[in-house]
Every structure is written in C-alpha cells, then in structure tokens.
Design a protein around this motif. Structure first.
Motif, short mmCIF file in Angstrom:
data_model
loop_
_atom_site.label_atom_id
_atom_site.label_comp_id
_atom_site.label_asym_id
_atom_site.label_seq_id
_atom_site.Cartn_x
_atom_site.Cartn_y
_atom_site.Cartn_z
N ARG A 27 0.84 -1.20 0.00
CA ARG A 27 0.00 0.00 0.00
C ARG A 27 0.88 1.25 0.00
NH1 ARG A 27 -1.58 3.02 4.29
NH2 ARG A 27 -0.62 1.52 5.69
N LEU A 28 1.94 1.25 0.82
CA LEU A 28 2.85 2.39 0.87
C LEU A 28 3.67 2.49 -0.41
CD1 LEU A 28 4.04 2.28 4.58
CD2 LEU A 28 2.37 3.80 3.54
N LEU A 29 4.05 1.35 -0.97
CA LEU A 29 4.79 1.37 -2.25
C LEU A 29 3.95 2.04 -3.33
CD1 LEU A 29 6.56 -2.11 -2.37
CD2 LEU A 29 7.63 0.13 -2.14
N GLY A 30 2.66 1.82 -3.29
CA GLY A 30 1.76 2.47 -4.24
C GLY A 30 1.82 3.98 -4.14
N PHE A 31 1.94 4.51 -2.93
CA PHE A 31 2.05 5.96 -2.74
C PHE A 31 3.38 6.47 -3.29
CE2 PHE A 31 -1.36 5.28 0.32
CZ PHE A 31 -2.20 6.32 -0.02
N LEU A 32 4.44 5.67 -3.15
CA LEU A 32 5.74 6.08 -3.70
C LEU A 32 5.64 6.26 -5.21
CD1 LEU A 32 8.51 4.00 -1.94
CD2 LEU A 32 8.19 6.46 -1.88
N GLN A 33 4.88 5.41 -5.86
CA GLN A 33 4.73 5.49 -7.31
C GLN A 33 4.04 6.77 -7.74
OE1 GLN A 33 2.72 1.78 -8.08
NE2 GLN A 33 4.64 0.73 -8.52
N THR A 34 3.30 7.39 -6.85
CA THR A 34 2.60 8.62 -7.21
C THR A 34 3.47 9.87 -7.08
OG1 THR A 34 1.72 9.05 -4.99
CG2 THR A 34 0.42 7.60 -6.43
N LEU A 35 4.64 9.73 -6.43
CA LEU A 35 5.51 10.90 -6.26
C LEU A 35 6.00 11.41 -7.60
CD1 LEU A 35 7.87 10.13 -3.24
CD2 LEU A 35 6.06 11.82 -3.36
N ASN A 36 6.05 12.70 -7.74
CA ASN A 36 6.58 13.34 -8.94
C ASN A 36 8.11 13.32 -8.82
OD1 ASN A 36 7.03 14.88 -11.19
ND2 ASN A 36 6.57 16.81 -10.18
N SER A 37 8.73 12.30 -9.39
CA SER A 37 10.19 12.15 -9.31
C SER A 37 10.74 11.90 -10.70
CB SER A 37 10.54 11.00 -8.38
OG SER A 37 9.97 9.78 -8.84
N ASN A 38 12.01 12.24 -10.87
CA ASN A 38 12.65 12.06 -12.18
C ASN A 38 13.93 11.26 -12.05
OD1 ASN A 38 10.95 13.72 -13.94
ND2 ASN A 38 11.59 15.35 -12.59
N ASN A 39 14.17 10.41 -13.03
CA ASN A 39 15.42 9.67 -13.13
C ASN A 39 16.32 10.50 -14.06
OD1 ASN A 39 16.67 7.14 -12.37
ND2 ASN A 39 16.79 6.78 -14.57
N LEU A 40 17.45 10.95 -13.53
CA LEU A 40 18.34 11.82 -14.30
C LEU A 40 19.70 11.17 -14.48
CD1 LEU A 40 17.59 15.15 -12.41
CD2 LEU A 40 16.51 14.33 -14.50
N ILE A 41 20.31 11.42 -15.64
CA ILE A 41 21.66 10.91 -15.90
C ILE A 41 22.58 12.10 -16.13
CG2 ILE A 41 23.09 9.56 -17.46
CD1 ILE A 41 20.98 7.54 -17.55
N TYR A 42 23.68 12.10 -15.39
CA TYR A 42 24.72 13.14 -15.51
C TYR A 42 25.98 12.50 -16.05
CZ TYR A 42 21.71 16.02 -12.60
OH TYR A 42 20.65 16.73 -12.11
N GLN A 43 26.71 13.24 -16.84
CA GLN A 43 27.97 12.76 -17.40
C GLN A 43 29.11 13.06 -16.44
OE1 GLN A 43 27.82 10.84 -20.12
NE2 GLN A 43 25.62 11.23 -20.01
N ASP A 44 30.29 12.56 -16.74
CA ASP A 44 31.48 12.76 -15.92
C ASP A 44 31.72 14.25 -15.64
OD1 ASP A 44 33.90 12.22 -14.62
OD2 ASP A 44 35.03 12.32 -16.49
N ALA A 45 31.90 14.59 -14.36
CA ALA A 45 32.21 15.94 -13.89
C ALA A 45 31.09 16.95 -14.13
CB ALA A 45 33.52 16.44 -14.50
N GLU A 46 29.89 16.50 -14.31
CA GLU A 46 28.76 17.40 -14.53
C GLU A 46 28.14 17.81 -13.19
OE1 GLU A 46 24.76 17.68 -17.30
OE2 GLU A 46 25.82 15.77 -17.18
N PRO A 47 27.93 19.11 -12.98
CA PRO A 47 27.33 19.55 -11.71
C PRO A 47 25.88 19.10 -11.59
CG PRO A 47 28.00 21.43 -13.07
CD PRO A 47 28.26 20.20 -13.86
N ILE A 48 25.52 18.65 -10.39
CA ILE A 48 24.14 18.29 -10.09
C ILE A 48 23.47 19.49 -9.43
CG2 ILE A 48 22.67 16.73 -8.74
CD1 ILE A 48 24.96 14.61 -9.16
N TYR A 49 24.15 20.10 -8.48
CA TYR A 49 23.73 21.38 -7.91
C TYR A 49 24.95 22.07 -7.31
CZ TYR A 49 23.46 18.70 -3.50
OH TYR A 49 23.72 17.89 -2.43
N GLY A 50 24.82 23.36 -7.09
CA GLY A 50 25.93 24.14 -6.56
C GLY A 50 25.61 24.74 -5.22
#
Length: 141
Positions: A27-50
């Motif tokens: 039931r809780l896993l179902g709620f996780l699926q509703t979260l607005n989340s993104n799978n992101l890919i960064y390349q070598d030495a790429e900033p994620i945040y500063g």
C-alpha cells in the motif's frame, strides 16, 4: 542552477523499486509510485547542484559516484564525501532554502531526483512513509 538543464536524460524514477524500500507494505509502495520524481543521468564531472543554489530537490544515487564538496575561504576545495549507489544526498531542503555544498558526478551517474515539496505533501497524507524517508536521511548524516 536548473537540474533539468544539466541532465542528458530525464525519465520518471522508479522509486518503489529502490532497495531502501524493500519489504515495505505494498500500500505504501503504491504511494511512492505517485511521487513526482525524475530519473536523471549526468555525465562525468557534470554539476548536479551548486553551493547556495535553491535546495528544492532531494536525491537518491542509483549508479555512479557523486562528490559533495565546499570551497574554503582560501579557495581550496574541501571534499565532504564521495557517495556511491544507494546513498541519499541533497536533503538540505528539509531544513534550509539553499544547498550548503555542491554535488558533482564523478563519472556517468544516474540519480532519482525528488522535489522536497513532494515529500512534504506526502507527509501530510502518509506520515509513516515520510518518517521512513527521514530516518534514511538521518542515517546518512
């Protein structure tokens, strides 16, 4: 810094499949699926945040390595930590408005990016799930 502009790939993150949620009630896993989340890919030495950028996202590292660091007043870089798959980072947004360090990929890196606002909304209706995520964050500290 806009996280979406820094990533070469953006798709929905399958948070419910992460090992940190293994054994969780379906039931809780179902709620996780509703979260607005993104799978992101960064390349070598790429900033994620500063440092001093708005702390609006929380991250779970799927694959690769991420370096967390600060620049000292002397201009030298201080490495806070090097993260590996399965670790959490960027949870400054739970307590501050800005990141107090920077995060950079050390090679091709895949992360799950979740808006802090989504976790706050989740906590309003599913406190036990928010508590589990917070416990994981505290362990990382």
């Amino acid at each position: 810094m806009d996280y979406q502009k820094n990533s070469s790939l953006q798709t929905r993150c399958p948070m419910h499949k992460l090992s940190m949620f293994a054994g969780m009630d379906s039931r809780l896993l179902g709620f996780l699926q509703t979260l607005n989340s993104n799978n992101l890919i960064y390349q070598d030495a790429e900033p994620i945040y500063g440092v001093n950028s708005p702390a609006k996202h929380f991250y779970i590292l799927h694959d690769g390595y991420v370096k967390l660091s600060k620049t000292l007043s002397s201009g030298k870089e201080q490495i806070i930590r090097v993260l590996k798959a399965g670790e959490l980072f960027g949870f400054d947004g739970f307590v501050d408005e800005l990141y107090n360090h920077s995060a950079v990929s050390l090679r091709k890196t895949e992360v799950c990016c979740i808006p802090v606002s989504e976790l706050q909304k989740l906590g309003e209706c599913k406190a036990e799930l928010e508590r589990l995520i917070m416990v994981c964050c505290i362990k990382e500290l």
